[in-house]
Design a protein around this motif. Structure first.
Motif, PDB file in Angstrom:
ATOM      1  N   LYS A 114     -62.795  27.554 -52.306  1.00 14.03           N
ATOM      2  CA  LYS A 114     -62.606  28.093 -53.653  1.00 14.03           C
ATOM      3  C   LYS A 114     -61.126  28.099 -54.044  1.00 14.03           C
ATOM      4  CE  LYS A 114     -66.735  30.996 -53.319  1.00 14.03           C
ATOM      5  NZ  LYS A 114     -67.258  32.385 -53.249  1.00 14.03           N
ATOM      6  N   ILE A 115     -60.244  28.326 -53.069  1.00 17.44           N
ATOM      7  CA  ILE A 115     -58.809  28.247 -53.348  1.00 17.44           C
ATOM      8  C   ILE A 115     -58.413  26.800 -53.618  1.00 17.44           C
ATOM      9  CG2 ILE A 115     -56.509  28.524 -52.316  1.00 17.44           C
ATOM     10  CD1 ILE A 115     -57.573  30.988 -50.864  1.00 17.44           C
ATOM     11  N   ALA A 116     -58.942  25.871 -52.824  1.00 12.38           N
ATOM     12  CA  ALA A 116     -58.616  24.455 -52.991  1.00 12.38           C
ATOM     13  C   ALA A 116     -59.036  23.933 -54.357  1.00 12.38           C
ATOM     14  CB  ALA A 116     -59.283  23.633 -51.886  1.00 12.38           C
ATOM     15  N   SER A 117     -60.153  24.415 -54.868  1.00 11.18           N
ATOM     16  CA  SER A 117     -60.647  23.953 -56.169  1.00 11.18           C
ATOM     17  C   SER A 117     -59.995  24.676 -57.341  1.00 11.18           C
ATOM     18  CB  SER A 117     -62.162  24.146 -56.240  1.00 11.18           C
ATOM     19  OG  SER A 117     -62.492  25.526 -56.282  1.00 11.18           O
ATOM     20  N   GLY A 118     -59.308  25.784 -57.044  1.00 18.46           N
ATOM     21  CA  GLY A 118     -58.711  26.586 -58.109  1.00 18.46           C
ATOM     22  C   GLY A 118     -59.652  27.616 -58.679  1.00 18.46           C
ATOM     23  N   GLU A 119     -60.869  27.657 -58.152  1.00 12.89           N
ATOM     24  CA  GLU A 119     -61.849  28.630 -58.634  1.00 12.89           C
ATOM     25  C   GLU A 119     -61.407  30.057 -58.357  1.00 12.89           C
ATOM     26  OE1 GLU A 119     -66.424  30.034 -57.528  1.00 12.89           O
ATOM     27  OE2 GLU A 119     -65.672  28.108 -56.809  1.00 12.89           O
ATOM     28  N   VAL A 120     -60.744  30.252 -57.211  1.00 10.52           N
ATOM     29  CA  VAL A 120     -60.248  31.566 -56.814  1.00 10.52           C
ATOM     30  C   VAL A 120     -58.726  31.515 -56.686  1.00 10.52           C
ATOM     31  CG1 VAL A 120     -60.070  33.117 -54.813  1.00 10.52           C
ATOM     32  CG2 VAL A 120     -62.307  32.468 -55.699  1.00 10.52           C
ATOM     33  N   ILE A 121     -58.081  32.541 -57.228  1.00  9.93           N
ATOM     34  CA  ILE A 121     -56.638  32.708 -57.067  1.00  9.93           C
ATOM     35  C   ILE A 121     -56.415  33.808 -56.039  1.00  9.93           C
ATOM     36  CG2 ILE A 121     -54.508  33.476 -58.182  1.00  9.93           C
ATOM     37  CD1 ILE A 121     -55.646  32.310 -60.801  1.00  9.93           C
ATOM     38  N   ALA A 122     -55.666  33.478 -55.004  1.00  7.98           N
ATOM     39  CA  ALA A 122     -55.364  34.454 -53.952  1.00  7.98           C
ATOM     40  C   ALA A 122     -53.903  34.867 -54.034  1.00  7.98           C
ATOM     41  CB  ALA A 122     -55.651  33.855 -52.576  1.00  7.98           C
ATOM     42  N   SER A 123     -53.620  36.087 -53.590  1.00 10.63           N
ATOM     43  CA  SER A 123     -52.244  36.583 -53.568  1.00 10.63           C
ATOM     44  C   SER A 123     -52.080  37.493 -52.364  1.00 10.63           C
ATOM     45  CB  SER A 123     -51.943  37.343 -54.857  1.00 10.63           C
ATOM     46  OG  SER A 123     -50.602  37.774 -54.884  1.00 10.63           O
ATOM     47  N   ILE A 124     -50.865  37.520 -51.813  1.00 11.94           N
ATOM     48  CA  ILE A 124     -50.616  38.394 -50.670  1.00 11.94           C
ATOM     49  C   ILE A 124     -49.823  39.621 -51.121  1.00 11.94           C
ATOM     50  CG2 ILE A 124     -50.765  36.553 -48.961  1.00 11.94           C
ATOM     51  CD1 ILE A 124     -47.733  36.500 -48.811  1.00 11.94           C
ATOM     52  N   ALA A 125     -50.264  40.787 -50.657  1.00 15.06           N
ATOM     53  CA  ALA A 125     -49.633  42.066 -51.002  1.00 15.06           C
ATOM     54  C   ALA A 125     -48.852  42.544 -49.776  1.00 15.06           C
ATOM     55  CB  ALA A 125     -50.683  43.076 -51.415  1.00 15.06           C
ATOM     56  N   ILE A 126     -47.549  42.611 -49.893  1.00  8.72           N
ATOM     57  CA  ILE A 126     -46.687  42.876 -48.738  1.00  8.72           C
ATOM     58  C   ILE A 126     -45.934  44.197 -48.849  1.00  8.72           C
ATOM     59  CG2 ILE A 126     -44.751  42.028 -47.360  1.00  8.72           C
ATOM     60  CD1 ILE A 126     -47.253  40.311 -47.107  1.00  8.72           C
ATOM     61  N   ASP A 127     -45.083  44.308 -49.838  1.00  6.36           N
ATOM     62  CA  ASP A 127     -44.110  45.397 -49.880  1.00  6.36           C
ATOM     63  C   ASP A 127     -44.640  46.657 -50.554  1.00  6.36           C
ATOM     64  OD1 ASP A 127     -41.877  44.147 -48.565  1.00  6.36           O
ATOM     65  OD2 ASP A 127     -41.707  42.844 -50.314  1.00  6.36           O
ATOM     66  N   GLU A 128     -44.082  47.793 -50.111  1.00  2.00           N
ATOM     67  CA  GLU A 128     -44.498  49.083 -50.652  1.00  2.00           C
ATOM     68  C   GLU A 128     -43.325  49.859 -51.243  1.00  2.00           C
ATOM     69  OE1 GLU A 128     -46.796  51.103 -47.613  1.00  2.00           O
ATOM     70  OE2 GLU A 128     -47.804  49.231 -47.083  1.00  2.00           O
ATOM     71  N   GLY A 129     -42.141  49.256 -51.186  1.00  3.77           N
ATOM     72  CA  GLY A 129     -40.952  49.883 -51.745  1.00  3.77           C
ATOM     73  C   GLY A 129     -40.193  48.913 -52.619  1.00  3.77           C
ATOM     74  N   ALA A 130     -38.985  49.315 -52.999  1.00  3.59           N
ATOM     75  CA  ALA A 130     -38.181  48.493 -53.903  1.00  3.59           C
ATOM     76  C   ALA A 130     -37.595  47.272 -53.215  1.00  3.59           C
ATOM     77  CB  ALA A 130     -37.061  49.340 -54.505  1.00  3.59           C
ATOM     78  N   HIS A 131     -37.488  47.305 -51.892  1.00  4.68           N
ATOM     79  CA  HIS A 131     -36.886  46.199 -51.155  1.00  4.68           C
ATOM     80  C   HIS A 131     -37.880  45.596 -50.173  1.00  4.68           C
ATOM     81  CE1 HIS A 131     -32.950  47.184 -52.796  1.00  4.68           C
ATOM     82  NE2 HIS A 131     -33.182  48.454 -52.498  1.00  4.68           N
ATOM     83  N   HIS A 132     -37.647  44.344 -49.828  1.00  7.76           N
ATOM     84  CA  HIS A 132     -38.529  43.644 -48.898  1.00  7.76           C
ATOM     85  C   HIS A 132     -38.410  44.264 -47.505  1.00  7.76           C
ATOM     86  CE1 HIS A 132     -40.937  40.425 -47.311  1.00  7.76           C
ATOM     87  NE2 HIS A 132     -39.978  40.005 -46.494  1.00  7.76           N
TER      88      HIS A 132
END
Length: 358
Positions: A114-132
């Motif tokens: 689904k990601i390869a076809s563009g049907e689904v957009i995925a995103s990674i959620a990393i940070d919880e503060g103002a800085h990395h």
């Protein structure tokens, strides 16, 4: 060692360059910004996906092309040249990499096609503060439910699948899950992001290990560095052309030695940075054991170079460079956002030194 693109990557790069210049020039970003669409352009994403760009690193068994990171880096560089506001980096690189490295067989089979076809957009959620600070996480997972907050999730406002990083694990969350709340952010570079809250949200655990999270982040950093090289290169080329045509005191300003020195400095910085990024992409494809060093080197160099390139773009254009009529400001804003995303130059200089034992 000399790094050159193979035939497949070269053809992909040329195809990407033609497509982005014709179908997604900087004027398209302006229209999105003025319409307050904040990175929302489903028609553009459909076209990008139809060309196969969303599945470059995804193996053929999951509907992708399996061409590797050097090839996707070439596409991202061309996207960076015209400041494309799309989830190409978030979904096709970061999201796909997370599933490839940490997904179970069932999770890969469900989501990668689904990601390869563009049907689904995925995103990674990393940070919880103002800085990395990926090691600092207060996300809780109890009884199959996720609780906590993530800040500045790139393309999180349009993602269908959120890959959430905790201290030592990753979790898959559907964006429409009960208990998930998104607060869309109006970003300086008109690209789009969101703060996301999880209040007892159903989540699937992926494979464990802080080292896997680092490996995923390094892929995101290297891919972003490739995009930044594209933006810096375009900023340099636009500025160089201006120096050759703008006249002052009866001659083109590019004839002044002081400006020639500044242009020469930027050109050499660009070539050095491009080499660092290509080496990092190649290290990913070779599955080298020192990818982390390559990643921090590439991201630190790219952050410094795009910062300089966009500063020079504004300054060497003079008064017009300070106005919204010119594209210089758009390049500068994109540079400042990408510099900070997944760790700025200072973060990666320190990390690089630590990795080498200093």
């Amino acid at each position: 060692m000399t790094f050159t693109l193979n035939d497949d990557a070269r053809m992909l790069k040329e195809s990407a360059r033609d497509f982005f210049r014709e179908q997604a020039p900087v004027t398209r970003l302006r229209k999105q910004r003025d319409a307050k669409q904040n990175g929302r352009d489903p028609d553009l994403w459909a076209e990008i996906s139809a060309l196969g760009f969303a599945g470059v690193i995804i193996p053929e068994e999951y509907g992708g092309a399996g061409l590797g990171y050097v090839a996707l880096g070439a596409v991202l560089e061309e996207a960076g040249r015209t400041l494309v506001a799309s989830p190409l980096h978030s979904s096709a690189l970061a999201g796909a990499s997370a599933l490839l490295l940490a997904g179970t067989d069932a999770q890969k089979a469900e989501w990668l096609p689904k990601i390869a076809s563009g049907e689904v957009i995925a995103s990674i959620a990393i940070d919880e503060g103002a800085h990395h600070a990926p090691a600092k996480s207060k996300i809780k997972f109890e009884g199959g439910k996720l609780s906590g907050e993530k800040h500045y999730v790139a393309d999180g406002h349009i993602a269908d699948l959120i890959i959430v990083a905790a201290a030592d694990a990753l979790y898959l969350v559907k964006a429409d899950a009960a208990g998930l709340t998104r607060r869309e952010l109006v970003t300086a570079d008109s690209r789009g992001a969101a703060d996301i809250s999880f209040a007892g949200v159903a989540a699937e655990k992926m494979n464990l290990g802080a080292e896997i999270i680092d490996a995923i982040l390094d892929r995101a950093r290297i891919g972003l560095a490739a995009e930044m090289v594209g933006a810096a290169s375009e900023a340099f080329e636009i500025t160089s052309e201006y120096l050759k045509t703008r006249k002052q005191f009866g001659q083109v300003i590019g004839g002044f030695q002081a400006l020639q020195h500044r242009a020469a400095k930027l050109f050499t910085d660009l070539e050095l940075t491009r080499s660092c990024v290509l080496a990092a992409l190649d290290a990913l494809d070779r599955n080298a054991n020192n990818v982390a060093e390559y990643a921090s080197l590439a991201k630190a160099r790219a952050s410094e170079t795009v910062h300089l390139a966009t500063n020079e773009m504004v300054q060497l254009h003079g008064g017009i460079g300070m106005t919204d009529v010119h594209d210089a400001g758009l390049y500068l804003k994109r540079a400042r956002v990408t510099e900070a995303l997944y760790g700025g130059a200072s973060f990666h200089r320190d990390r690089y030194a630590s990795l080498l034992g200093f």
